[in-house]
Design a protein around this motif. Structure first.
Motif, PDB file in Angstrom:
ATOM      1  N   GLU A 232       0.622  -1.084  -0.095  1.00 32.80           N
ATOM      2  CA  GLU A 232       0.130   0.094   0.331  1.00 32.80           C
ATOM      3  C   GLU A 232       0.830   1.089  -0.199  1.00 32.80           C
ATOM      4  N   GLY A 233       2.394   1.131  -0.174  1.00 35.83           N
ATOM      5  CA  GLY A 233       2.854   2.233   0.325  1.00 35.83           C
ATOM      6  C   GLY A 233       3.837   2.800  -0.770  1.00 35.83           C
ATOM      7  N   GLY A 234       3.307   2.064  -2.185  1.00 34.08           N
ATOM      8  CA  GLY A 234       3.584   2.651  -3.046  1.00 34.08           C
ATOM      9  C   GLY A 234       5.315   1.786  -3.568  1.00 34.08           C
ATOM     10  N   ALA A 235       5.687   1.537  -5.073  1.00 33.67           N
ATOM     11  CA  ALA A 235       6.586   1.191  -5.088  1.00 33.67           C
ATOM     12  C   ALA A 235       7.636   1.090  -4.412  1.00 33.67           C
ATOM     13  N   TYR A 236       8.416   2.358  -4.157  1.00 36.59           N
ATOM     14  CA  TYR A 236       9.349   2.822  -3.302  1.00 36.59           C
ATOM     15  C   TYR A 236       9.283   2.316  -1.679  1.00 36.59           C
ATOM     16  N   GLY A 237       7.920   2.938  -1.578  1.00 33.51           N
ATOM     17  CA  GLY A 237       7.589   2.650   0.057  1.00 33.51           C
ATOM     18  C   GLY A 237       7.552   1.652  -0.104  1.00 33.51           C
ATOM     19  N   THR A 238       7.494   0.077  -0.832  1.00 32.49           N
ATOM     20  CA  THR A 238       7.192  -0.959   0.204  1.00 32.49           C
ATOM     21  C   THR A 238       8.447  -1.906   0.690  1.00 32.49           C
ATOM     22  N   GLU A 239       7.537  -2.203   1.614  1.00 31.58           N
ATOM     23  CA  GLU A 239       8.801  -3.030   2.314  1.00 31.58           C
ATOM     24  C   GLU A 239       9.386  -4.695   2.176  1.00 31.58           C
ATOM     25  N   TRP A 240       9.816  -4.528   0.483  1.00 38.38           N
ATOM     26  CA  TRP A 240      10.046  -5.843  -0.184  1.00 38.38           C
ATOM     27  C   TRP A 240      10.503  -6.521   1.143  1.00 38.38           C
ATOM     28  N   ALA A 241      11.502  -7.076   1.677  1.00 35.17           N
ATOM     29  CA  ALA A 241      12.025  -8.257   2.437  1.00 35.17           C
ATOM     30  C   ALA A 241      10.612  -9.117   3.043  1.00 35.17           C
ATOM     31  N   LEU A 242       9.631  -7.685   3.752  1.00 32.85           N
ATOM     32  CA  LEU A 242       8.364  -8.044   4.340  1.00 32.85           C
ATOM     33  C   LEU A 242       7.441  -8.825   3.199  1.00 32.85           C
ATOM     34  N   VAL A 243       8.012  -8.229   2.016  1.00 31.75           N
ATOM     35  CA  VAL A 243       6.329  -8.920   0.988  1.00 31.75           C
ATOM     36  C   VAL A 243       6.823 -10.623   0.939  1.00 31.75           C
ATOM     37  N   MET A 244       7.906 -10.856   0.521  1.00 30.49           N
ATOM     38  CA  MET A 244       9.307 -11.668   0.395  1.00 30.49           C
ATOM     39  C   MET A 244       9.073 -13.261   1.035  1.00 30.49           C
ATOM     40  N   ALA A 245       8.894 -11.744   2.646  1.00 28.72           N
ATOM     41  CA  ALA A 245       8.763 -13.355   3.643  1.00 28.72           C
ATOM     42  C   ALA A 245       6.786 -13.867   4.240  1.00 28.72           C
ATOM     43  N   GLY A 246       6.009 -12.925   3.269  1.00 30.25           N
ATOM     44  CA  GLY A 246       4.346 -12.930   3.882  1.00 30.25           C
ATOM     45  C   GLY A 246       4.659 -13.953   2.260  1.00 30.25           C
ATOM     46  N   SER A 247       4.918 -13.863   1.307  1.00 29.98           N
ATOM     47  CA  SER A 247       4.908 -15.036   0.267  1.00 29.98           C
ATOM     48  C   SER A 247       5.151 -16.010  -0.175  1.00 29.98           C
ATOM     49  N   ALA A 248       7.075 -15.992   0.995  1.00 31.00           N
ATOM     50  CA  ALA A 248       7.133 -17.722   1.302  1.00 31.00           C
ATOM     51  C   ALA A 248       6.360 -18.077   2.381  1.00 31.00           C
ATOM     52  N   LEU A 249       5.601 -17.544   3.346  1.00 29.64           N
ATOM     53  CA  LEU A 249       4.327 -18.247   3.859  1.00 29.64           C
ATOM     54  C   LEU A 249       3.380 -18.846   3.367  1.00 29.64           C
ATOM     55  N   ILE A 250       2.735 -17.721   2.406  1.00 33.99           N
ATOM     56  CA  ILE A 250       1.882 -18.090   2.011  1.00 33.99           C
ATOM     57  C   ILE A 250       2.236 -19.773   0.948  1.00 33.99           C
ATOM     58  N   VAL A 251       2.894 -19.310   0.495  1.00 33.29           N
ATOM     59  CA  VAL A 251       3.355 -20.637  -0.356  1.00 33.29           C
ATOM     60  C   VAL A 251       3.206 -21.885   0.293  1.00 33.29           C
ATOM     61  N   VAL A 252       3.788 -22.315   1.987  1.00 29.11           N
ATOM     62  CA  VAL A 252       3.684 -23.073   2.564  1.00 29.11           C
ATOM     63  C   VAL A 252       2.716 -24.279   2.635  1.00 29.11           C
ATOM     64  N   PRO A 253       1.351 -23.581   2.961  1.00 33.20           N
ATOM     65  CA  PRO A 253       0.074 -24.502   2.639  1.00 33.20           C
ATOM     66  C   PRO A 253       0.129 -25.397   1.536  1.00 33.20           C
ATOM     67  N   LEU A 254       0.560 -24.568   0.283  1.00 27.03           N
ATOM     68  CA  LEU A 254       0.651 -25.337  -0.843  1.00 27.03           C
ATOM     69  C   LEU A 254       1.215 -26.580  -0.924  1.00 27.03           C
ATOM     70  N   LEU A 255       2.940 -26.552  -0.500  1.00 25.63           N
ATOM     71  CA  LEU A 255       4.107 -27.211  -1.027  1.00 25.63           C
ATOM     72  C   LEU A 255       3.943 -28.286   0.588  1.00 25.63           C
ATOM     73  N   ILE A 256       2.783 -28.191   1.406  1.00 29.38           N
ATOM     74  CA  ILE A 256       2.651 -29.475   2.579  1.00 29.38           C
ATOM     75  C   ILE A 256       1.374 -30.643   1.506  1.00 29.38           C
ATOM     76  N   LEU A 257       0.447 -29.811   1.039  1.00 34.48           N
ATOM     77  CA  LEU A 257      -0.565 -29.734   0.200  1.00 34.48           C
ATOM     78  C   LEU A 257      -0.012 -30.560  -0.994  1.00 34.48           C
ATOM     79  N   PHE A 258       1.057 -30.744  -1.594  1.00 34.05           N
ATOM     80  CA  PHE A 258       1.363 -30.811  -2.745  1.00 34.05           C
ATOM     81  C   PHE A 258       2.348 -32.577  -2.521  1.00 34.05           C
TER      82      PHE A 258
END
Length: 277
Positions: A232-258
Motif C-alpha cells: 500500500e506504500g507504493g513501489a518505493y515505500g514497499t517493504e519488499w523483504a516483508l513481502v517476500m517473507a509473506g509470499s514464502a509463508l503463503i506458499v507453505v500450505p500448498l507445498l505441504i498439500l502437494f
C-alpha cells in the motif's frame, strides 16, 4: 554399458538444469525474505550478508497475514468439497444415466468452459448483489461451487469405468448415490485428488474475483491481503523483504498439500482409475 552411463549422465544434467530454472524463483524469494530492504535493492547482492529472521517473525506475529491465510484455507476447503460433490453428481448423470438431450447437455456445459472468466464477472456480481451475498465468505463460496474443468476431468475418468459394473450394481438394488460413492469414487480416486488439488490451488491463489466482491479487510484472501497490507506504500515505500517473507509463508500450505498428494496427482493426470486390464 558405457553408452548407458553417458545417457544417464546427460539425462541427469538436463533434469538438474531444468530443476534449477524451475526452483530459482522460489530460492530467490526465500533469500530475499532474509535480506534487508537495501540488500534487495542492490542487484549485486544475491545472498544476504546477515539473515534477517526477524522478517518472518514480523510477518507471523505483527501482521494480519496469518488471518488472510486462514480465510483462504477455509474458503478453499469448502469450495473444493462443493466442487467435488457437484462435479461427481453431474458427471455421473452425464456418463451413466440415459436421458433425452444428454449429448446436448454436455455440449452446453463444455461450451461455458470456453467463455472468458471475465465475461462471467458482471452477471455473477449482479446475482450475488440480489442475494445480499456481496462482501461475504458465503458469496465467495457459492459463486465457485461448480467447476466445469472438474466435470470434464471427472468425465474422462468415469468413462473408463465399465458400464457393466454399474449395471450389475443397479440390478443388485444399489441406488445411484450408493453406486457413485461406494463404487465409482474409489475406482477414480486419483482423478478426484487431482481435481481437488488443482481446485484448491486455484481458489487459494485467486485474486481478481475476491477483490471485486469483498471490501472488508477481515474477509480478504491471501492474494488481496498481501497486496493491500505490504504494497500500500507504493513501489518505493514497499517493504519488499516483508513481502517476500509473506509470499514464502503463503506458499507453505500448498507445498505441504502437494507433498502429501503428489503420488495421486501424477496418477490422476495420467488417467489412472486404479483398474488393471
Amino acid at each position: 554399458m558405457k553408452e548407458n552411463k553417458i545417457k544417464l549422465v546427460l539425462k541427469f544434467a538436463v533434469l538438474l538444469v531444468v530443476s534449477l530454472f524451475t526452483a530459482f524463483p522460489f530460492i530467490w524469494m526465500i533469500l530475499s525474505a532474509l535480506k534487508t530492504k537495501a540488500e534487495i535493492m542492490n542487484v549485486g547482492a544475491f545472498f544476504p550478508a546477515v539473515p534477517q529472521w526477524s522478517n518472518f517473525i514480523s510477518v507471523i506475529f505483527h501482521s494480519p497475514l496469518p488471518g488472510y491465510i486462514v480465510n483462504s484455507l477455509w474458503v478453499s476447503l469448502v469450495v473444493v468439497a462443493l466442487q467435488i460433490i457437484t462435479g461427481a453428481m453431474i458427471t455421473y448423470a452425464m456418463v451413466f444415466l440415459e436421458f433425452k438431450g444428454k449429448n446436448a447437455l454436455f455440449a452446453i456445459v463444455m461450451g461455458t468452459y470456453m467463455l472468458p472468466v471475465a465475461a462471467t464477472y458482471i452477471p455473477s456480481y449482479i446475482i450475488l448483489s440480489r442475494w445480499n451475498l456481496l462482501d461475504t465468505m458465503t458469496g465467495l463460496i457459492v459463486s465457485s461451487s461448480v467447476s466445469i474443468f472438474g466435470i470434464f476431468l471427472l468425465r474422462q475418468s468415469f468413462m473408463q469405468v465399465p458400464k457393466g459394473l454399474v449395471e450389475a450394481a443397479r440390478i443388485d438394488g444399489g441406488s445411484h448415490f450408493r453406486i457413485l460413492w461406494e463404487i465409482i469414487c474409489p475406482m477414480t480416486k486419483s482423478s478426484f485428488i487431482t481435481f481437488g488439488l488443482m481446485s484448491f490451488i486455484s481458489t487459494y491463489n485467486n485474486y481478481m474475483w475476491p477483490s471485486l466482491i469483498t471490501k472488508s479487510s477481515e474477509k480478504y484472501l491471501v492474494s488481496q491481503g498481501l497486496r493491500s497490507f505490504f504494497i500500500e506504500g507504493g513501489a518505493y515505500g514497499t517493504e519488499w523483504a516483508l513481502v517476500m517473507a509473506g509470499s514464502a509463508l503463503i506458499v507453505v500450505p500448498l507445498l505441504i498439500l502437494f507433498a502429501f498428494t503428489q503420488k495421486w496427482f501424477i496418477n490422476g493426470i495420467g488417467g489412472d482409475t486404479g483398474m488393471k486390464g
